[in-house]
Design a protein around this motif. Structure first.
Motif, PDB file in Angstrom:
ATOM      1  N   MET A 156       0.847  -1.198   0.000  1.00 28.72           N
ATOM      2  CA  MET A 156       0.000   0.000   0.000  1.00 28.72           C
ATOM      3  C   MET A 156       0.884   1.250   0.000  1.00 28.72           C
ATOM      4  SD  MET A 156      -3.056  -0.894   2.695  1.00 28.72           S
ATOM      5  CE  MET A 156      -4.259  -2.189   2.398  1.00 28.72           C
ATOM      6  N   GLY A 157       0.678   2.112  -0.957  1.00 22.90           N
ATOM      7  CA  GLY A 157       1.492   3.313  -1.071  1.00 22.90           C
ATOM      8  C   GLY A 157       2.813   3.080  -1.768  1.00 22.90           C
ATOM      9  N   ASN A 158       3.075   1.836  -2.167  1.00 21.42           N
ATOM     10  CA  ASN A 158       4.338   1.504  -2.842  1.00 21.42           C
ATOM     11  C   ASN A 158       4.101   0.922  -4.234  1.00 21.42           C
ATOM     12  OD1 ASN A 158       6.607   2.033  -0.884  1.00 21.42           O
ATOM     13  ND2 ASN A 158       5.293   0.751   0.400  1.00 21.42           N
ATOM     14  N   GLN A 159       2.918   1.183  -4.799  1.00 20.30           N
ATOM     15  CA  GLN A 159       2.621   0.682  -6.132  1.00 20.30           C
ATOM     16  C   GLN A 159       3.638   1.241  -7.128  1.00 20.30           C
ATOM     17  OE1 GLN A 159       0.432   1.922  -4.038  1.00 20.30           O
ATOM     18  NE2 GLN A 159      -1.150   0.377  -3.733  1.00 20.30           N
ATOM     19  N   GLY A 160       4.161   0.362  -7.963  1.00 18.65           N
ATOM     20  CA  GLY A 160       5.131   0.784  -8.964  1.00 18.65           C
ATOM     21  C   GLY A 160       6.570   0.727  -8.497  1.00 18.65           C
ATOM     22  N   LYS A 161       6.777   0.553  -7.179  1.00 22.83           N
ATOM     23  CA  LYS A 161       8.144   0.446  -6.669  1.00 22.83           C
ATOM     24  C   LYS A 161       8.691  -0.950  -6.994  1.00 22.83           C
ATOM     25  CE  LYS A 161       7.849   4.471  -4.533  1.00 22.83           C
ATOM     26  NZ  LYS A 161       6.432   4.794  -4.719  1.00 22.83           N
ATOM     27  N   LYS A 162       9.945  -1.010  -7.425  1.00 19.52           N
ATOM     28  CA  LYS A 162      10.520  -2.277  -7.846  1.00 19.52           C
ATOM     29  C   LYS A 162      10.767  -3.191  -6.649  1.00 19.52           C
ATOM     30  CE  LYS A 162      14.123  -4.304 -10.753  1.00 19.52           C
ATOM     31  NZ  LYS A 162      15.333  -4.052 -11.560  1.00 19.52           N
ATOM     32  N   ILE A 163      10.282  -4.426  -6.778  1.00 25.10           N
ATOM     33  CA  ILE A 163      10.414  -5.426  -5.720  1.00 25.10           C
ATOM     34  C   ILE A 163      11.621  -6.309  -6.008  1.00 25.10           C
ATOM     35  CG2 ILE A 163       9.344  -7.470  -4.680  1.00 25.10           C
ATOM     36  CD1 ILE A 163       6.635  -6.197  -5.270  1.00 25.10           C
ATOM     37  N   ARG A 164      12.451  -6.535  -4.991  1.00 24.08           N
ATOM     38  CA  ARG A 164      13.553  -7.482  -5.122  1.00 24.08           C
ATOM     39  C   ARG A 164      13.067  -8.894  -4.838  1.00 24.08           C
ATOM     40  NH1 ARG A 164      19.053  -6.172  -2.054  1.00 24.08           N
ATOM     41  NH2 ARG A 164      19.100  -4.596  -3.721  1.00 24.08           N
ATOM     42  N   ARG A 165      12.290  -9.045  -3.783  1.00 24.25           N
ATOM     43  CA  ARG A 165      11.735 -10.370  -3.471  1.00 24.25           C
ATOM     44  C   ARG A 165      10.562 -10.225  -2.511  1.00 24.25           C
ATOM     45  NH1 ARG A 165      15.830 -13.034   1.060  1.00 24.25           N
ATOM     46  NH2 ARG A 165      16.426 -11.042   2.015  1.00 24.25           N
ATOM     47  N   ILE A 166       9.705 -11.213  -2.548  1.00 18.00           N
ATOM     48  CA  ILE A 166       8.617 -11.343  -1.587  1.00 18.00           C
ATOM     49  C   ILE A 166       9.038 -12.361  -0.541  1.00 18.00           C
ATOM     50  CG2 ILE A 166       6.330 -12.394  -1.325  1.00 18.00           C
ATOM     51  CD1 ILE A 166       5.472 -10.870  -3.809  1.00 18.00           C
ATOM     52  N   HIS A 236       8.642 -19.700   9.945  1.00 16.05           N
ATOM     53  CA  HIS A 236       8.586 -18.760  11.079  1.00 16.05           C
ATOM     54  C   HIS A 236       7.562 -19.309  12.073  1.00 16.05           C
ATOM     55  CE1 HIS A 236       8.148 -15.144  13.381  1.00 16.05           C
ATOM     56  NE2 HIS A 236       6.982 -14.800  12.849  1.00 16.05           N
ATOM     57  N   PRO A 237       8.008 -20.145  13.020  1.00 16.59           N
ATOM     58  CA  PRO A 237       7.073 -20.888  13.874  1.00 16.59           C
ATOM     59  C   PRO A 237       6.134 -20.024  14.700  1.00 16.59           C
ATOM     60  CG  PRO A 237       9.302 -21.777  14.045  1.00 16.59           C
ATOM     61  CD  PRO A 237       9.407 -20.486  13.296  1.00 16.59           C
ATOM     62  N   GLN A 238       6.523 -18.799  15.028  1.00 13.69           N
ATOM     63  CA  GLN A 238       5.693 -17.975  15.916  1.00 13.69           C
ATOM     64  C   GLN A 238       4.466 -17.398  15.215  1.00 13.69           C
ATOM     65  OE1 GLN A 238       9.055 -17.386  15.449  1.00 13.69           O
ATOM     66  NE2 GLN A 238       9.830 -18.370  17.308  1.00 13.69           N
ATOM     67  N   SER A 239       4.461 -17.366  13.894  1.00 13.91           N
ATOM     68  CA  SER A 239       3.345 -16.802  13.113  1.00 13.91           C
ATOM     69  C   SER A 239       3.007 -15.378  13.566  1.00 13.91           C
ATOM     70  CB  SER A 239       2.098 -17.695  13.200  1.00 13.91           C
ATOM     71  OG  SER A 239       2.322 -18.920  12.550  1.00 13.91           O
ATOM     72  N   VAL A 240       4.033 -14.589  13.789  1.00 14.62           N
ATOM     73  CA  VAL A 240       3.867 -13.184  14.159  1.00 14.62           C
ATOM     74  C   VAL A 240       4.073 -12.290  12.941  1.00 14.62           C
ATOM     75  CG1 VAL A 240       4.869 -11.284  15.503  1.00 14.62           C
ATOM     76  CG2 VAL A 240       4.436 -13.502  16.590  1.00 14.62           C
ATOM     77  N   MET A 241       5.159 -12.528  12.197  1.00 20.26           N
ATOM     78  CA  MET A 241       5.344 -11.848  10.914  1.00 20.26           C
ATOM     79  C   MET A 241       4.573 -12.639   9.866  1.00 20.26           C
ATOM     80  SD  MET A 241       8.861 -11.241   8.765  1.00 20.26           S
ATOM     81  CE  MET A 241       8.807 -11.178   6.970  1.00 20.26           C
ATOM     82  N   HIS A 242       3.594 -12.001   9.257  1.00 17.71           N
ATOM     83  CA  HIS A 242       2.707 -12.726   8.346  1.00 17.71           C
ATOM     84  C   HIS A 242       3.210 -12.760   6.917  1.00 17.71           C
ATOM     85  CE1 HIS A 242       0.105 -13.313  11.642  1.00 17.71           C
ATOM     86  NE2 HIS A 242      -0.162 -12.039  11.804  1.00 17.71           N
ATOM     87  N   SER A 243       4.124 -11.908   6.560  1.00 16.98           N
ATOM     88  CA  SER A 243       4.893 -11.901   5.309  1.00 16.98           C
ATOM     89  C   SER A 243       5.461 -10.506   5.125  1.00 16.98           C
ATOM     90  CB  SER A 243       4.070 -12.319   4.093  1.00 16.98           C
ATOM     91  OG  SER A 243       3.946 -13.737   4.022  1.00 16.98           O
ATOM     92  N   GLY A 244       6.294 -10.339   4.102  1.00 14.75           N
ATOM     93  CA  GLY A 244       6.910  -9.040   3.879  1.00 14.75           C
ATOM     94  C   GLY A 244       7.370  -8.874   2.441  1.00 14.75           C
ATOM     95  N   VAL A 245       7.917  -7.701   2.165  1.00 11.32           N
ATOM     96  CA  VAL A 245       8.400  -7.356   0.828  1.00 11.32           C
ATOM     97  C   VAL A 245       9.760  -6.693   0.973  1.00 11.32           C
ATOM     98  CG1 VAL A 245       7.997  -5.984  -1.254  1.00 11.32           C
ATOM     99  CG2 VAL A 245       6.058  -7.038  -0.055  1.00 11.32           C
ATOM    100  N   GLU A 246      10.735  -7.142   0.174  1.00 12.00           N
ATOM    101  CA  GLU A 246      12.019  -6.454   0.077  1.00 12.00           C
ATOM    102  C   GLU A 246      12.041  -5.678  -1.231  1.00 12.00           C
ATOM    103  OE1 GLU A 246      16.861  -7.184  -0.052  1.00 12.00           O
ATOM    104  OE2 GLU A 246      15.518  -8.889   0.256  1.00 12.00           O
ATOM    105  N   PHE A 247      12.300  -4.381  -1.132  1.00 13.45           N
ATOM    106  CA  PHE A 247      12.337  -3.526  -2.318  1.00 13.45           C
ATOM    107  C   PHE A 247      13.755  -3.488  -2.898  1.00 13.45           C
ATOM    108  CE2 PHE A 247       8.617  -2.266   0.053  1.00 13.45           C
ATOM    109  CZ  PHE A 247       7.656  -2.159  -0.945  1.00 13.45           C
ATOM    110  N   CYS A 248      13.885  -2.846  -4.047  1.00 13.96           N
ATOM    111  CA  CYS A 248      15.149  -2.863  -4.781  1.00 13.96           C
ATOM    112  C   CYS A 248      16.298  -2.227  -4.009  1.00 13.96           C
ATOM    113  CB  CYS A 248      14.978  -2.190  -6.141  1.00 13.96           C
ATOM    114  SG  CYS A 248      14.451  -0.462  -6.057  1.00 13.96           S
ATOM    115  N   ASP A 249      15.983  -1.372  -3.024  1.00 12.08           N
ATOM    116  CA  ASP A 249      17.046  -0.731  -2.246  1.00 12.08           C
ATOM    117  C   ASP A 249      17.405  -1.527  -0.988  1.00 12.08           C
ATOM    118  OD1 ASP A 249      14.790  -0.318  -0.761  1.00 12.08           O
ATOM    119  OD2 ASP A 249      15.005   1.860  -0.597  1.00 12.08           O
TER     120      ASP A 249
END
Length: 380
Positions: A156-166, A236-249
């Protein structure tokens, strides 16, 4: 007020979605609901929410309910579910189990409805066809799976930003750290005991085999338009971080919270708004005080690797992989096969398949049906 249709209102996601609607009567109204065979619960839901349209699989169930609820228009069978999916609403929540969700989702998109998707098989088997329809109709595809909702929120708010990995997180299921030899002794009762989430039987078994994470990788590939090899799974056994995105930087955004499926349901139904709730807050000095991450063991949990292979091959391979998995999971639940035979059967079906490069919806449905029949034959 948003008009909501729920496909699969008596399942785990459907009942939680109705809880969200119940708690937010000024924001949402249920206008359509469908059910498979849990008629008694469906009757209770109809009495409370009084939708305009409803469907269940069996004609006799519909006739009986129509007599009880004269103000509701009833339909039956797969055609009835498709009909309810195309009736007037603002958001259609697809929480059907398995491949059954594909056709009504496609028809709902063509009817101009935004989709809240809790049925990953829709994109696993029909990603190209479905996302093309989304673009052509200009509707929203809003993810409900906790992992995909997390990625969606990070973007959200990062549409169009280059993603390195999910970064796609996984609990590891009940057998994290087990050897392949140990998995041979797994029973359905053991596999249905998920450590963190309360889900339906099929998705719980998929979590135990880690096929669920393979399916989610393919779903993420279509939802976020990335290559399958740019998606990294973190156990990630704790299931606290539900997922993330690494951007090109190299900056990483991650979404954290307690494991409560009502949150991603609300994010999808209320989008672009957020609802104020009284849900439990994350305790950074309790469960979140120590977060750990591990690589998935795909030598032991082979289903995940088969899903990645199917995605890389493309065309009709994900259809075959998904159909075989659904049949084999049910066979395991019925105690006709062992736990590790799920992956073995999927491999057999994939190796015997002649790829169709760019299948349309009718071809996908036909390949799915053919694969199910072939898989059932190897079980005899």
């Amino acid at each position: 007020m948003k008009k909501i249709t729920i496909l699969g209102s008596t399942g785990s996601i459907g009942t939680q979605a109705l809880s969200v609607i119940r708690d937010n009567p000024a924001r949402f109204v249920a206008v359509g609901m469908t059910c498979g065979r849990n008629i008694e619960l469906f009757r209770q839901q109809l009495a409370e929410f009084r939708p305009r349209y409803a469907a269940c699989l069996r004609k006799e169930d519909c006739e009986r309910l129509a007599w009880e609820f004269p103000g509701v228009a009833f339909f039956y069978g797969e055609e009835g579910i498709d009909h309810v999916a195309t009736e007037d609403c603002d958001v259609l929540l697809n929480s059907l189990m398995g491949m059954r969700g594909l056709v009504p989702t496609y028809k709902a998109i063509r009817a101009g409805h935004d989709i809240a998707l809790a049925n990953k098989e829709t994109l696993v088997a029909g990603g190209s066809v479905v996302m093309k329809a989304v673009r052509e109709e200009g509707v929203q595809m809003l993810p409900v799976d906790s992992e995909h909702s997390a990625i969606f929120q990070c973007l959200m708010g990062n549409q169009g930003k280059k993603i390195r990995r999910i970064l796609l997180t996984a609990s590891g299921g009940p057998f994290r750290g087990w050897s392949r030899k140990q998995l041979e002794s797994v029973t359905p009762e053991m596999a249905l005991k998920h450590p963190n989430w309360s889900m339906g039987q099929k998705i719980t078994i998929d979590s135990a085999t880690m096929m669920n994470k393979g399916l989610e990788m393919i779903e993420a590939r279509w939802l976020f338009d990335v290559d399958i090899d740019d998606i990294q799974v973190l156990v990630h056994p704790q299931s606290v971080m539900h997922s993330g995105v690494e951007f090109c930087d190299s900056s990483i955004l991650a979404q954290l919270g307690v494991p409560d499926m009502r949150v991603p349901i609300e994010v999808a139904l209320a989008y672009p708004d957020r609802l104020e709730t009284g849900y439990e807050s994350l305790d950074f000095f309790g469960k979140a005080a120590s977060l750990t991450f591990q690589k998935p063991d795909m030598d032991v949990f082979r289903c995940m690797g088969l899903a990645i292979e199917a995605s890389r091959e493309g065309g009709s391979y994900p259809v075959v992989m998904n159909a075989a998995n659904e049949i084999l999971v049910q066979a395991f639940l019925d105690k006709r096969i062992g736990f590790t035979q799920i992956a073995e059967g999927i491999r057999q079906m994939m190796e015997s398949h002649d790829k169709v490069e760019d299948p349309d919806l009718e071809t996908i449905v036909a390949i799915d049906r053919e694969t199910r029949e072939k898989t059932e034959r190897i079980l005899l």
